[in-house]
Design a protein around this motif. Structure first.
Motif, PDB file in Angstrom:
ATOM      1  N   PHE A   1       4.921   9.642   3.740  1.00  0.00           N
ATOM      2  CA  PHE A   1       3.654   8.917   3.811  1.00  0.00           C
ATOM      3  C   PHE A   1       3.541   8.167   5.139  1.00  0.00           C
ATOM      4  CE2 PHE A   1       0.808   5.342   3.339  1.00  0.00           C
ATOM      5  CZ  PHE A   1      -0.331   5.981   2.874  1.00  0.00           C
TER       6      PHE A   1
ATOM      7  N   ALA B   1       2.364   1.896  -3.346  1.00  0.00           N
ATOM      8  CA  ALA B   1       1.180   2.130  -4.187  1.00  0.00           C
ATOM      9  C   ALA B   1       0.618   3.525  -3.966  1.00  0.00           C
ATOM     10  CB  ALA B   1       0.113   1.071  -3.897  1.00  0.00           C
ATOM     11  N   ALA B   2       0.731   4.001  -2.726  1.00  0.00           N
ATOM     12  CA  ALA B   2       0.215   5.340  -2.421  1.00  0.00           C
ATOM     13  C   ALA B   2       1.080   6.433  -3.028  1.00  0.00           C
ATOM     14  CB  ALA B   2       0.125   5.527  -0.902  1.00  0.00           C
TER      15      ALA B   2
ATOM     16  N   PRO C   1      -1.832   7.502  10.944  1.00  0.00           N
ATOM     17  CA  PRO C   1      -2.149   7.538  12.372  1.00  0.00           C
ATOM     18  C   PRO C   1      -1.245   6.552  13.125  1.00  0.00           C
ATOM     19  CG  PRO C   1      -3.886   6.413  11.131  1.00  0.00           C
ATOM     20  CD  PRO C   1      -2.932   6.992  10.126  1.00  0.00           C
TER      21      PRO C   1
ATOM     22  N   GLU D   1      -5.978   5.579  -2.329  1.00  0.00           N
ATOM     23  CA  GLU D   1      -5.626   5.183  -3.698  1.00  0.00           C
ATOM     24  C   GLU D   1      -4.614   4.043  -3.685  1.00  0.00           C
ATOM     25  OE1 GLU D   1      -4.694   8.374  -6.348  1.00  0.00           O
ATOM     26  OE2 GLU D   1      -6.589   9.410  -5.917  1.00  0.00           O
ATOM     27  N   GLY D   2      -3.740   4.038  -2.676  1.00  0.00           N
ATOM     28  CA  GLY D   2      -2.790   2.932  -2.526  1.00  0.00           C
ATOM     29  C   GLY D   2      -3.519   1.607  -2.348  1.00  0.00           C
ATOM     30  N   ILE D   3      -4.557   1.614  -1.532  1.00  0.00           N
ATOM     31  CA  ILE D   3      -5.365   0.392  -1.351  1.00  0.00           C
ATOM     32  C   ILE D   3      -5.913  -0.070  -2.699  1.00  0.00           C
ATOM     33  CG2 ILE D   3      -7.525  -0.543  -0.397  1.00  0.00           C
ATOM     34  CD1 ILE D   3      -7.145   1.288   2.016  1.00  0.00           C
TER      35      ILE D   3
ATOM     36  N   ILE E   1       0.836  -1.205   0.000  1.00  0.00           N
ATOM     37  CA  ILE E   1       0.000   0.000   0.000  1.00  0.00           C
ATOM     38  C   ILE E   1       0.874   1.260   0.000  1.00  0.00           C
ATOM     39  CG2 ILE E   1      -0.228  -0.089   2.514  1.00  0.00           C
ATOM     40  CD1 ILE E   1      -2.868   1.308   2.340  1.00  0.00           C
TER      41      ILE E   1
ATOM     42  N   ALA F   1      -4.066   9.678  -0.601  1.00  0.00           N
ATOM     43  CA  ALA F   1      -3.053   8.851  -1.276  1.00  0.00           C
ATOM     44  C   ALA F   1      -3.098   7.419  -0.758  1.00  0.00           C
ATOM     45  CB  ALA F   1      -1.660   9.448  -1.070  1.00  0.00           C
ATOM     46  N   GLY F   2      -3.344   7.261   0.533  1.00  0.00           N
ATOM     47  CA  GLY F   2      -3.409   5.919   1.120  1.00  0.00           C
ATOM     48  C   GLY F   2      -4.606   5.141   0.598  1.00  0.00           C
TER      49      GLY F   2
ATOM     50  N   LEU G   1      -7.188   7.258   6.623  1.00  0.00           N
ATOM     51  CA  LEU G   1      -6.012   7.374   5.758  1.00  0.00           C
ATOM     52  C   LEU G   1      -6.090   8.625   4.892  1.00  0.00           C
ATOM     53  CD1 LEU G   1      -5.644   3.692   4.490  1.00  0.00           C
ATOM     54  CD2 LEU G   1      -4.138   4.892   6.100  1.00  0.00           C
ATOM     55  N   PRO G   2      -4.919   9.189   4.583  1.00  0.00           N
ATOM     56  CA  PRO G   2      -4.915  10.280   3.595  1.00  0.00           C
ATOM     57  C   PRO G   2      -5.396   9.746   2.227  1.00  0.00           C
ATOM     58  CG  PRO G   2      -2.662   9.574   4.114  1.00  0.00           C
ATOM     59  CD  PRO G   2      -3.575   8.840   5.057  1.00  0.00           C
TER      60      PRO G   2
ATOM     61  N   ILE H   1       1.732   8.103  -7.063  1.00  0.00           N
ATOM     62  CA  ILE H   1       1.067   9.288  -7.606  1.00  0.00           C
ATOM     63  C   ILE H   1       2.022  10.487  -7.709  1.00  0.00           C
ATOM     64  CG2 ILE H   1       0.251  10.230  -5.391  1.00  0.00           C
ATOM     65  CD1 ILE H   1      -1.967   9.873  -8.462  1.00  0.00           C
TER      66      ILE H   1
END
Lengths: 174, 174
Positions: free
Chosen positions: A51, A30-31, A56, B61-63, A27, B58-59, B55-56, A34
């Motif tokens: 990232f 992958a994040a 959290p 989209e990472g998923i 992930i 970007a996170g 998650l932000p 972009i």
């Protein structure tokens, strides 16, 4: 592969190559895909670090829990990722005597009991004896400090894995 | 396994069982393990959903980028996770005629070109024809709306995967 080749990858190919730079956390690459084009290896590494920092606290602990124990059951059963296998081998954890394995398991267990996540350290930067001493020392830390320390180790592991995949910037590039 | 058995798991065993409830994202069950004891299957599911929401962008989209294409190259090469393989089979994607495979690949490719992440849908809740129609419709959406829609599908997939692993609450439990 240089940074231009990295920037030309589809996200599928990027993930196939960089999916384990953070252990079992595709992930994360992958994040940050972009953010391409990445200016350099350092830029790619900085996006990963940023990232992780944006997650959290539970997410940071989640990253730690995706890591195997040193000299643990995945090493025994051959279930480590290739990256982890090579790192544990480099630090000497594949050559322990049975009593050393028992000692590591007992320390790992105590650590997990105390913190709720496994002991993570960049094994390529130390030998097995230093790592065992460091594990004993870190057992005395507070939970929050220890989580941050361990995340710092995750970033070092990532940096070395990235350097295995991407050439450093050529000297003619600023 | 009932929720009491889930709550008794070490994080290693929890991850071994629940590591893929979000496709290739063991970090997510690893993160929410800290919230045990879970009151129920619904409570466990809610913690996963809340973590994803935390998650932000970007996170999120990472998923999505950790998900395989429907009728894509991983299905062809046998590289899908077992969960995905079963889901794509259940929806009929393992029985497509060559021209249907070509059509799906072309739509998937258009979708990824437009949004930068793959088309994700809970395949168990529809047949292949409905899914293909839905993919065509969603190609017309805006990026942000489509990301949120796709994350909703990820949560549906997760809910069904969880139900395969954990018994619903017994009727005598409130």
């Amino acid at each position: 592969m240089d940074i231009n080749a990295v920037n030309a990858l589809s996200f599928e190919d990027f993930l196939e190559i960089f999916g384990n730079v953070i252990e079992k956390c595709p992930i994360i690459p992958a994040a940050i895909w972009i953010h391409r084009p990445f200016k350099s290896l350092a830029d790619l590494e900085a996006h990963i670090s940023d990232f992780i920092d944006s997650l959290p606290e539970a997410g940071k602990e989640g990253i730690l829990r995706c890591h195997p124990d040193l000299a643990g059951r995945e090493l025994q059963s051959g279930a480590l990722t290739r990256d982890s296998q090579e790192e544990q081998h480099a630090a000497g954890f594949t050559d322990l005597r049975p009593e050393e394995v028992s000692h590591m398991r007992s320390l790992n267990s105590e650590y997990k009991q105390r913190f709720g996540f496994p002991f993570v350290i960049c094994a390529r930067l130390s030998g097995q004896r230093d790592i065992t001493r460091e594990l004993q020392r870190r057992l005395g830390e507070g939970r929050e400090a220890e989580r941050e320390h361990a995340i710092g180790e995750v970033k070092k592991i990532c940096a070395l894995r990235l350097r295995n995949l991407v050439l450093s910037d050529p000297p003619n590039k600023l």
